[in-house]
Design a protein around this motif. Structure first.
Motif, PDB file in Angstrom:
ATOM      1  N   ARG A 273       5.274  48.563  14.077  1.00  0.00           N
ATOM      2  CA  ARG A 273       5.258  47.094  13.953  1.00  0.00           C
ATOM      3  C   ARG A 273       3.825  46.572  13.811  1.00  0.00           C
ATOM      4  NH1 ARG A 273       7.482  42.594  18.232  1.00  0.00           N
ATOM      5  NH2 ARG A 273       5.403  42.960  19.029  1.00  0.00           N
ATOM      6  N   ILE A 274       3.092  47.157  12.870  1.00  0.00           N
ATOM      7  CA  ILE A 274       1.688  46.779  12.685  1.00  0.00           C
ATOM      8  C   ILE A 274       1.405  46.134  11.337  1.00  0.00           C
ATOM      9  CG2 ILE A 274       0.783  48.535  14.263  1.00  0.00           C
ATOM     10  CD1 ILE A 274       0.077  50.166  11.676  1.00  0.00           C
ATOM     11  N   ALA A 275       2.420  45.998  10.481  1.00  0.00           N
ATOM     12  CA  ALA A 275       2.158  45.446   9.151  1.00  0.00           C
ATOM     13  C   ALA A 275       1.529  44.067   9.238  1.00  0.00           C
ATOM     14  CB  ALA A 275       3.448  45.388   8.335  1.00  0.00           C
ATOM     15  N   LEU A 276       1.994  43.242  10.171  1.00  0.00           N
ATOM     16  CA  LEU A 276       1.421  41.904  10.296  1.00  0.00           C
ATOM     17  C   LEU A 276      -0.040  41.961  10.721  1.00  0.00           C
ATOM     18  CD1 LEU A 276       2.882  40.196  13.532  1.00  0.00           C
ATOM     19  CD2 LEU A 276       2.856  42.648  13.109  1.00  0.00           C
ATOM     20  N   TYR A 277      -0.421  42.935  11.549  1.00  0.00           N
ATOM     21  CA  TYR A 277      -1.816  43.063  11.968  1.00  0.00           C
ATOM     22  C   TYR A 277      -2.696  43.537  10.811  1.00  0.00           C
ATOM     23  CZ  TYR A 277       0.623  43.064  16.479  1.00  0.00           C
ATOM     24  OH  TYR A 277       1.443  42.755  17.534  1.00  0.00           O
ATOM     25  N   LEU A 278      -2.187  44.478  10.025  1.00  0.00           N
ATOM     26  CA  LEU A 278      -2.910  44.925   8.844  1.00  0.00           C
ATOM     27  C   LEU A 278      -3.089  43.777   7.848  1.00  0.00           C
ATOM     28  CD1 LEU A 278      -1.059  48.306   8.292  1.00  0.00           C
ATOM     29  CD2 LEU A 278      -3.491  48.098   8.818  1.00  0.00           C
ATOM     30  N   ASN A 279      -2.030  43.001   7.668  1.00  0.00           N
ATOM     31  CA  ASN A 279      -2.037  41.984   6.620  1.00  0.00           C
ATOM     32  C   ASN A 279      -2.946  40.805   6.924  1.00  0.00           C
ATOM     33  OD1 ASN A 279      -0.250  43.610   5.290  1.00  0.00           O
ATOM     34  ND2 ASN A 279       1.535  42.306   5.597  1.00  0.00           N
ATOM     35  N   VAL A 280      -3.278  40.582   8.189  1.00  0.00           N
ATOM     36  CA  VAL A 280      -4.200  39.480   8.513  1.00  0.00           C
ATOM     37  C   VAL A 280      -5.603  39.983   8.836  1.00  0.00           C
ATOM     38  CG1 VAL A 280      -2.316  38.020   9.328  1.00  0.00           C
ATOM     39  CG2 VAL A 280      -3.642  39.361  10.988  1.00  0.00           C
ATOM     40  N   GLY A 281      -5.819  41.293   8.794  1.00  0.00           N
ATOM     41  CA  GLY A 281      -7.156  41.826   9.003  1.00  0.00           C
ATOM     42  C   GLY A 281      -7.497  42.187  10.436  1.00  0.00           C
ATOM     43  N   LEU A 282      -6.523  42.166  11.340  1.00  0.00           N
ATOM     44  CA  LEU A 282      -6.803  42.519  12.732  1.00  0.00           C
ATOM     45  C   LEU A 282      -6.798  44.030  12.961  1.00  0.00           C
ATOM     46  CD1 LEU A 282      -4.766  39.812  14.694  1.00  0.00           C
ATOM     47  CD2 LEU A 282      -7.262  39.993  14.484  1.00  0.00           C
ATOM     48  N   LEU A 283      -6.309  44.778  11.988  1.00  0.00           N
ATOM     49  CA  LEU A 283      -6.310  46.240  12.076  1.00  0.00           C
ATOM     50  C   LEU A 283      -6.787  46.779  10.738  1.00  0.00           C
ATOM     51  CD1 LEU A 283      -5.525  48.714  13.839  1.00  0.00           C
ATOM     52  CD2 LEU A 283      -3.264  48.621  12.775  1.00  0.00           C
ATOM     53  N   ASP A 284      -7.755  47.687  10.771  1.00  0.00           N
ATOM     54  CA  ASP A 284      -8.314  48.257   9.558  1.00  0.00           C
ATOM     55  C   ASP A 284      -7.423  49.403   9.064  1.00  0.00           C
ATOM     56  OD1 ASP A 284     -10.224  50.596   8.394  1.00  0.00           O
ATOM     57  OD2 ASP A 284     -10.987  48.618   7.822  1.00  0.00           O
ATOM     58  N   PRO A 285      -6.969  49.364   7.819  1.00  0.00           N
ATOM     59  CA  PRO A 285      -6.021  50.390   7.351  1.00  0.00           C
ATOM     60  C   PRO A 285      -6.586  51.797   7.341  1.00  0.00           C
ATOM     61  CG  PRO A 285      -6.723  48.977   5.533  1.00  0.00           C
ATOM     62  CD  PRO A 285      -7.214  48.336   6.785  1.00  0.00           C
ATOM     63  N   LEU A 286      -7.835  51.962   6.910  1.00  0.00           N
ATOM     64  CA  LEU A 286      -8.401  53.309   6.851  1.00  0.00           C
ATOM     65  C   LEU A 286      -8.647  53.854   8.252  1.00  0.00           C
ATOM     66  CD1 LEU A 286      -9.317  55.624   5.101  1.00  0.00           C
ATOM     67  CD2 LEU A 286     -11.592  54.565   4.963  1.00  0.00           C
ATOM     68  N   GLN A 287      -9.126  53.009   9.156  1.00  0.00           N
ATOM     69  CA  GLN A 287      -9.322  53.460  10.534  1.00  0.00           C
ATOM     70  C   GLN A 287      -7.996  53.864  11.167  1.00  0.00           C
ATOM     71  OE1 GLN A 287     -11.496  50.536  12.792  1.00  0.00           O
ATOM     72  NE2 GLN A 287     -13.314  50.676  11.489  1.00  0.00           N
ATOM     73  N   ALA A 288      -6.934  53.097  10.889  1.00  0.00           N
ATOM     74  CA  ALA A 288      -5.614  53.437  11.428  1.00  0.00           C
ATOM     75  C   ALA A 288      -5.159  54.793  10.904  1.00  0.00           C
ATOM     76  CB  ALA A 288      -4.609  52.353  11.068  1.00  0.00           C
ATOM     77  N   CYS A 289      -5.358  55.032   9.617  1.00  0.00           N
ATOM     78  CA  CYS A 289      -4.952  56.314   9.032  1.00  0.00           C
ATOM     79  C   CYS A 289      -5.770  57.467   9.602  1.00  0.00           C
ATOM     80  CB  CYS A 289      -5.078  56.259   7.518  1.00  0.00           C
ATOM     81  SG  CYS A 289      -3.833  55.224   6.721  1.00  0.00           S
ATOM     82  N   ARG A 290      -7.049  57.261   9.797  1.00  0.00           N
ATOM     83  CA  ARG A 290      -7.882  58.328  10.369  1.00  0.00           C
ATOM     84  C   ARG A 290      -7.481  58.610  11.816  1.00  0.00           C
ATOM     85  NH1 ARG A 290     -10.749  59.838   6.453  1.00  0.00           N
ATOM     86  NH2 ARG A 290     -12.030  58.517   5.073  1.00  0.00           N
ATOM     87  N   ARG A 291      -7.079  57.576  12.539  1.00  0.00           N
ATOM     88  CA  ARG A 291      -6.608  57.782  13.912  1.00  0.00           C
ATOM     89  C   ARG A 291      -5.338  58.631  13.913  1.00  0.00           C
ATOM     90  NH1 ARG A 291      -5.289  59.128  17.991  1.00  0.00           N
ATOM     91  NH2 ARG A 291      -4.981  58.050  19.979  1.00  0.00           N
TER      92      ARG A 291
END
Length: 516
Positions: A273-291
């Protein structure tokens, strides 16, 4: 005249925003605004509005704490702004600035407005690229140029190579395959418990926002009670960490599964349930993938989980954004099947005898969330089979989900769920009978319709709607190689069975109201 006015939109809450690059805190002013026009151009779910406004207010405070000057218009100000243009005009009336700087909006309609501001306000407007995505619009257009088909799989492989995610030392894909989608389709046994959702209790500012939303938008579809979204960067990071540790290990196997169960266990299962965080910039997509990649390399999660997650982010998410900007504005009007049926009223109430739809729409009403299979293979599949108008379906999805912004919602609905683009995105329509829903969920066990029955009053409507969809669209779909087997089966059905399919469909559609 000195300094710049720097606009930050509600889905641009990243500290690395291009519009803020090179900012002079002594002379530049950051502008943010809650405006009526953006809250009502569709009737957004109250939880969606609450999330956006609360996240914006907390981000503004973080900017101030970092030493920036911020002009923030609230919707409950004595003189609120109706539009972004009004917010800019009023700010320019309060002080003089040499230029306006903005990161390119994510929606076509808003970009068109931004491009008119130089003439409207009489000052230069610097529109900078939105670089919190991994693939620029120009790079995607270059990738798409000259290709006969724009399949996500080939784009995804290029993105894996570019980022280095899940690659072995020799550059080959980890495990020997690029895609483990076949291992992402496990039906969820009743005995396996879901880990539960990371919940964030609203603070005072968020509670004030929720009260405002309840007062101003009382007739919008959706419940405001039980708001538990993260609205700050630290809260989002904690929510994502909870997913990585507790849900990610099973995410790969059960990401397509659905379960009717009480509370968040059934609503979210093993999803992030993180799409909304990605879409507003509160979560970095590349950092999430590396994690997530790190969880795989330490042996804590299997490859099908890590690859399935990464494919959704650097593959599908970036791909649909690329399609949106490549094909807009005409893409919003595509209608390959010439579907015109209005969306059934129960999409706004959840009051239907089809338990799968009742559960998914009810969950959507409660939480402003449903995972991708619920959206694609329940509500989307149903809309496809009945011939619902793509524009009406797209508006519904845009309104009811907290993560729905047009660049991601529109291609997913018209291209993926409804095949309204004629196959540019999907190689075949994602049409399915009740057997699929029965396999991937426990919804059917609690439904008055029987997925094993093909015709008659007790038969699952998805069963005869599926065959009727193929029958009425035969001329458009007969040449699709991925539908060769279903059409061979259809051709072998006795005339009496085909007549029963048509009659059951006619009877059922009549309960929804006549098509427009």
């Amino acid at each position: 005249m000195s300094g710049a006015l720097r606009l930050v939109l509600g889905d641009q809450l990243t500290p690395h925003l291009s519009a803020l690059r090179g900012i002079d805190p002594a002379h530049d002013l950051i502008l943010m605004a809650e405006v009526q026009a953006e809250a009502t151009y569709v009737r957004h779910h109250p939880k969606k509005l609450g999330f956006f406004f609360a996240a914006m207010r907390h981000h503004a405070e973080a900017l101030r704490a970092a030493g920036h000057r911020v002009r923030y218009f609230r919707l409950d100000d004595p003189m609120p702004c109706h539009s972004l243009g009004e917010a800019i005009a009023r700010t320019l009336a309060e002080g003089r600035y040499a230029r306006l700087i903005v990161t390119a909006p994510g929606e076509w309609r808003l970009l068109a407005e931004v491009e008119s501001w130089a003439a409207r306000f009489g000052l230069p407007v610097d529109i900078r690229p939105d670089d919190h995505f991994l693939c620029t619009r120009e790079e995607f257009a270059a990738w798409a140029n000259g290709r006969k088909g724009l399949r996500m799989e080939f784009f995804y492989r290029d993105m894996r190579r570019r980022t280095g995610l899940l690659l072995a030392a020799d550059g080959a894909p980890e495990g020997g395959s690029w895609n483990y989608d076949a291992e992402n389709r496990g039906a969820l046994p009743e005995a396996i418990p879901a880990p539960g959702l990371f919940r964030v209790p609203p603070d005072d500012e968020t509670r004030a926002v929720l009260a405002l939303v309840a007062e101003r938008f009382p007739d919008h579809f959706g419940d405001l009670e039980g708001f538990d979204y993260a609205v700050t960067r630290s809260e989002v990071e904690a929510a994502f960490e909870h997913f990585c540790r507790h849900a990610l290990p099973q995410f790969g196997t059960y990401q397509d599964a659905m379960r009717q169960a009480g509370g968040a266990e059934g609503d979210v299962l093993f999803h992030a349930r993180i799409a909304l965080y990605l879409n507003v910039g509160l979560l970095d997509p590349l950092q999430a993938c590396r994690r997530v990649e790190a969880e795989y390399r330490t042996g804590r999660v299997p490859l099908n989980a890590a690859e399935g997650f990464i494919r959704q982010i650097i593959g599908w998410r970036e791909y649909v954004r690329g399609i949106y900007w490549l094909k807009m504005p005409d893409y919003a009007a595509v209608n390959f099947f010439e579907a015109r049926r209005p969306l059934p009223d129960f999409f706004w109430s959840g009051e239907t005898d089809l338990n799968c739809l009742r559960q998914v729409i009810g969950q959507t009403k409660r939480t402003a969330y449903a995972h991708h299979i619920q959206r694609l293979m329940v509500t989307g599949n149903f809309a496809l089979l009945i011939g619902a108008d793509p524009a009406a379906v797209a508006e519904w999805y845009l309104a009811v989900y907290a993560d729905a912004v047009e660049w991601v919602e529109l291609p997913n609905v018209v291209g993926m769920a409804l095949f309204a683009d004629g196959g540019m995105m999907a190689s075949k329509p994602y049409a399915a009978s009740g057997a699929y829903i029965d396999k991937m969920s426990n919804y059917c066990r609690r439904c008055r319709f029987d997925p094993a029955k093909k015709n008659g009053p007790k038969a699952c409507p998805f069963n005869y709607l599926y065959w009727d969809f193929l029958m009425r669209n035969r001329e458009k779909l007969r040449g699709n190689p991925r539908l060769a087997m279903p059409y061979r089966t259809l051709d072998k059905l006795p005339e009496a069975r085909q007549a029963a399919i048509a009659e059951d469909t006619r009877r059922f559609l009549k309960t929804l109201g006549e098509a427009a």
